[in-house]
Design an enzyme around this catalytic site. Structure first.
Site, PDB file in Angstrom:
ATOM      1  N   GLY A  41       8.418  -3.500   3.119  1.00 56.71           N
ATOM      2  CA  GLY A  41       8.529  -2.467   2.088  1.00 56.71           C
ATOM      3  C   GLY A  41       7.715  -2.857   0.855  1.00 56.71           C
ATOM      4  N   HIS A  42       7.885  -4.107   0.409  1.00 51.04           N
ATOM      5  CA  HIS A  42       7.090  -4.576  -0.744  1.00 51.04           C
ATOM      6  C   HIS A  42       5.596  -4.539  -0.398  1.00 51.04           C
ATOM      7  CE1 HIS A  42      10.900  -6.975  -1.551  1.00 51.04           C
ATOM      8  NE2 HIS A  42      10.706  -6.396  -2.710  1.00 51.04           N
TER       9      HIS A  42
END
Ligand code: PAF
Length: 287
Positions: A41-42
């Site tokens: 996600g990051h």
């Protein structure tokens, strides 16, 4: 062309010297603020920023001001080696890993906190007083240091994203705030650092949170039941499988206020405990 090597800096002066040099060369600067323990996600936020900006700074700072008493500040995962090796593959120019002194030179007790305004006292802000002020304070400070042209934040933390947009508008900062779509595991669970805290049994139940958001959205789009009935049903369903829901609510997507009959752009947001772990998720949709 040879890929440049990512620099890792922990103090403000060398970072600002480098950024000033980029700006003199006419480059735009992107920033992705994180608290580390990076997952896909990051990395998707990093890739989004990388596409939009000429130079990219990722910050990694576990911000004490956004954790309340009894929250997980002390046990929040700190994995600088793993994080820097992931970011090294993403064409990040600078990984900024400040200590408390660099972010809060006056000390965390003396810092004048930025108010996150009305949005800070609803939804996640109810059970986490001071949390969004802490977020607004650190983000404003990071913007002061980096002076980015754009910054990317995950939509998984939808309330935080709106707090930051409002902070930027209110302070007249010239930073484009971009939201990155929520990344999910194959079973639908939103990626989050706190998923690490789940034991095997909780992990098996956790995807139900997103499944319930989807079910509620489908029911709202179908019509027939009132929104209140659907929300009540979702809370019951989550409770039945072992969650302790903190809230499950339908709000206006633009400003998180309570929607009226004619509103079309909506967001369902939820926070719920599974054991000791607090999970959040949300789903944007139109009626
Ligand atoms: O979303 C996070 O990881 C944090 O709240 C942020 C934006 C990096 C501020 O500490």
């Amino acid at each position: 062309m040879m890929a440049s090597v990512m620099q890792i800096l922990d103090s403000v002066d060398p970072l600002q010297t480098e950024i000033a040099r980029w700006k003199r060369q006419g480059h735009t600067v992107g920033l992705v603020p994180t608290m580390g323990d990076l997952h896909e996600g990051h990395l998707s936020l990093v890739r989004q920023a990388r596409e939009k900006a000429d130079r990219l700074v990722v910050s990694l700072f576990v911000n004490p001001l956004q954790f309340g008493p009894g929250e997980d500040f002390d046990r929040y995962p700190r994995r600088l080696d793993a994080d820097s090796s992931l970011l090294g593959k993403e064409r990040v120019d600078i990984l900024f890993v400040p200590g408390n002194d660099a972010i809060y030179p006056q000390g965390t007790q003396a810092v004048r906190q930025v108010s996150a305004g009305d949005l800070a006292s609803i939804l996640c802000g109810v059970g986490r007083p001071g949390h969004f002020d802490g977020v607004a304070t650190v983000v404003k400070r990071l913007f002061e240091i980096v002076q980015p042209d754009l910054a990317v934040f995950g939509q998984k933390d939808y309330q935080q994203l709106l707090v930051i947009r409002r902070l930027v508008a209110g302070a007249g900062l010239e930073v484009d705030i971009l939201g990155g779509p929520t990344f999910r595991e194959a079973d639908g669970l939103a990626m989050s650092t706190r998923n690490r805290y789940l034991n095997a049994k909780e992990r098996a139940v956790a995807p139900q949170l997103y499944a319930e958001l989807q079910a509620a959205k489908a029911l709202m789009q179908a019509g027939g039941l009132t929104h209140e009935q659907i929300v009540e049903r979702s809370i019951d369903n989550l409770t039945a499988v072992g969650f302790r829901p903190v809230y499950f609510e339908l709000r206006r997507a633009t400003n998180l206020s309570v929607p009226g009959e004619t509103d079309r752009d909506l967001v369902l947001l939820t926070a719920a405990y599974l054991g000791e772990t607090r999970l959040i998720d949300n789903l944007l949709f139109s009626l």
